[in-house]
Scaffold this motif. Structure first.
Motif, PDB file in Angstrom:
ATOM      1  N   GLU A 177     -23.902  26.925  -7.334  1.00 50.34           N
ATOM      2  CA  GLU A 177     -22.525  26.673  -7.756  1.00 50.34           C
ATOM      3  C   GLU A 177     -22.084  25.255  -7.396  1.00 50.34           C
ATOM      4  O   GLU A 177     -21.424  24.567  -8.187  1.00 50.34           O
ATOM      5  N   TRP A 187     -30.154  29.911  -9.173  1.00 51.31           N
ATOM      6  CA  TRP A 187     -29.574  31.177  -9.641  1.00 51.31           C
ATOM      7  C   TRP A 187     -30.667  32.187  -9.976  1.00 51.31           C
ATOM      8  O   TRP A 187     -30.498  33.389  -9.755  1.00 51.31           O
ATOM      9  N   HIS A 227     -24.023  22.934  -9.940  1.00 54.87           N
ATOM     10  CA  HIS A 227     -23.766  23.110 -11.362  1.00 54.87           C
ATOM     11  C   HIS A 227     -22.359  22.690 -11.769  1.00 54.87           C
ATOM     12  O   HIS A 227     -22.188  22.028 -12.807  1.00 54.87           O
ATOM     13  N   ALA A 228     -21.349  23.075 -11.018  1.00 58.63           N
ATOM     14  CA  ALA A 228     -19.963  22.851 -11.446  1.00 58.63           C
ATOM     15  C   ALA A 228     -19.677  21.383 -11.754  1.00 58.63           C
ATOM     16  O   ALA A 228     -19.230  21.053 -12.859  1.00 58.63           O
ATOM     17  N   SER A 255     -22.362  32.253 -12.764  1.00 54.14           N
ATOM     18  CA  SER A 255     -21.340  31.879 -11.789  1.00 54.14           C
ATOM     19  C   SER A 255     -20.298  32.967 -11.585  1.00 54.14           C
ATOM     20  O   SER A 255     -19.653  33.024 -10.542  1.00 54.14           O
TER      21      SER A 255
END
Length: 424
Positions: free
Chosen positions: A326, A293, A329-330, A233
């Motif tokens: 992102e 990713w 995942h966050a 990230s």
């Protein structure tokens, strides 16, 4: 998950607004970093680097204290104190002249930042558990992430315009503005946001400290795996300017456009993604982000000199993969960590989880620079491999985590028409 009516939280909209204001303060100063002290002090660059690094190293034990405080007195008071520390640090920035002043001011800010990140996720989880609306932890984390990203982008944009004249007074004005942002955020949270008191939790559940966490191997494994995702990230903002300058040799505006586009999409889509995440297992969502990713890493490994239009299209497509990762995942990782933690020890667990980001931030510059020097594609291929392994690791870990932590069903919305409002 729900709280008793008497223990309902309030001020959700204010909490999100305060986190946005907090991030504006971060965004205001983020583009300055070393430049601020180079412009306003006579301290040489080499010594500045040592002082700022020393201030950061000083904060490494902070999550241990922050987590214990969050479990004992609640996360919100610690978040407020952290924001006030940062406000004090930025006020000091406006007056420092020598090495001692630089170190003290930088240490105040660094300690405040570490306390904030060690407790803000617990604060959001505490509010989500007690909120009157239908949003789950996943949604609250997603909305908070979008708000913080929007604040960072706004602050950075303002600073980019304001400091163009390079005057010392303008730099100091930015420091004052950052201090005001953190102070305002602290006041908003202290005055308007409420969650159930930590003292309402059974005393027996608040015992055990970090010894219990140290025996929780699945959670430690989750934290270790998240270090890979945290590293990923950070890599877009860290590496893209260097790649553009030394490999692609493209215009600086392309870097700014890519980074701004990423921030805009995260801010715009976080809420929408967050409302859909509860339909899926959090581990599967994190694994999907890792695969994205990995694909981003493979795409970046192909970037090199060429026609500007071709490079721009390739970078845009690759960055869309990064942004999607992102966005997923966050909130999913934060919600999984919060759900896997015992409620009474959640502060300590989530503070320990933040070490994955701390380790990643320490490793990231050396990881990229060392591999990039060996070959332009090396860091990207390494990231792709790490994320592929991380995706497999999360899926293997799934059966060892508490089943209730894997997926959180959406709440049934209360009958009142305004029940979904994020504050009450």
């Amino acid at each position: 998950m729900g709280a008793d009516v008497a223990e309902r939280g309030r001020g959700g909209a204010v909490l999100v607004a305060a986190l946005t204001v907090d991030s504006v303060g971060n965004g205001l100063f983020l583009p300055l970093s070393l430049v601020y002290f180079l412009r306003l002090t006579d301290v040489p660059l080499s010594l500045l680097g040592v002082l700022l690094s020393a201030a950061t190293v000083l904060t490494l034990p902070v999550p241990l204290w922050a987590g214990a405080l969050a479990d004992r007195v609640g996360a919100l008071p610690v978040v407020v104190a952290a924001q006030l520390l940062q406000a004090a640090g930025y006020l000091a920035y406006a007056w420092v002249r020598g090495p001692v002043g630089v170190f003290v001011a930088a240490a105040l800010v660094a300690v405040g930042v570490r306390f904030f990140w060690s407790t803000v996720f617990t604060a959001v989880a505490d509010y989500a558990d007690s909120s009157p609306g239908a949003w789950t932890r996943d949604t609250w984390y997603a909305v908070s992430n979008g708000a913080r990203t929007a604040g960072l982008a706004a602050g950075g944009l303002v600073t980019g315009v304001v400091v163009a004249d390079g005057r010392a007074g303008t730099y100091r004005a930015v420091a004052y503005a950052a201090a005001a942002c953190f102070a305002l955020a602290a006041v908003l949270i202290a005055a308007c946001v409420r969650t159930p008191a930590a003292t309402d939790r059974p005393v027996a559940l608040r015992r055990g400290g970090y010894a219990t966490l140290a025996r929780d191997r699945p959670f430690l494994a989750l934290t270790g795996l998240n270090t890979v995702f945290a590293l990923s990230s950070m890599m877009l903002g860290l590496a893209l300017p260097t790649v553009m300058l030394t490999d692609v040799r493209g215009p600086a505006w392309l870097t700014s456009t890519v980074l701004a586009g990423n921030a805009f999409l995260v801010a715009l889509l976080s809420a929408s993604v967050g409302t859909r995440l509860p339909r899926h297992r959090r581990t599967r969502a994190i694994a999907a982000a890792a695969v994205l990713w990995a694909a981003w890493g493979l795409a970046m490994a192909t970037v090199g000199p060429g026609r500007l239009a071709t490079v721009a299209v390739l970078l845009a497509a690759a960055t869309l993969l990064f942004t999607a990762a992102e966005l997923v995942h966050a909130p999913a990782s934060a919600a999984l960590a919060a759900a896997a933690a015992p409620v009474a020890a959640r502060g300590r667990y989530l503070a320990a989880f933040q070490y994955s980001f701390a380790v990643a931030s320490l490793v990231a510059p050396a990881f990229f620079a060392t591999l990039y020097e060996a070959h332009d594609a090396a860091p990207w291929l390494a990231l792709a491999l790490l994320n592929a392994a991380g995706a497999a690791g999360v899926l293997a870990l799934e059966r060892h985590l508490p089943p209730a932590a894997l997926r959180e069903p959406s709440r049934a919305a209360p009958a009142r028409a305004d029940a979904d409002a994020p504050t009450r």
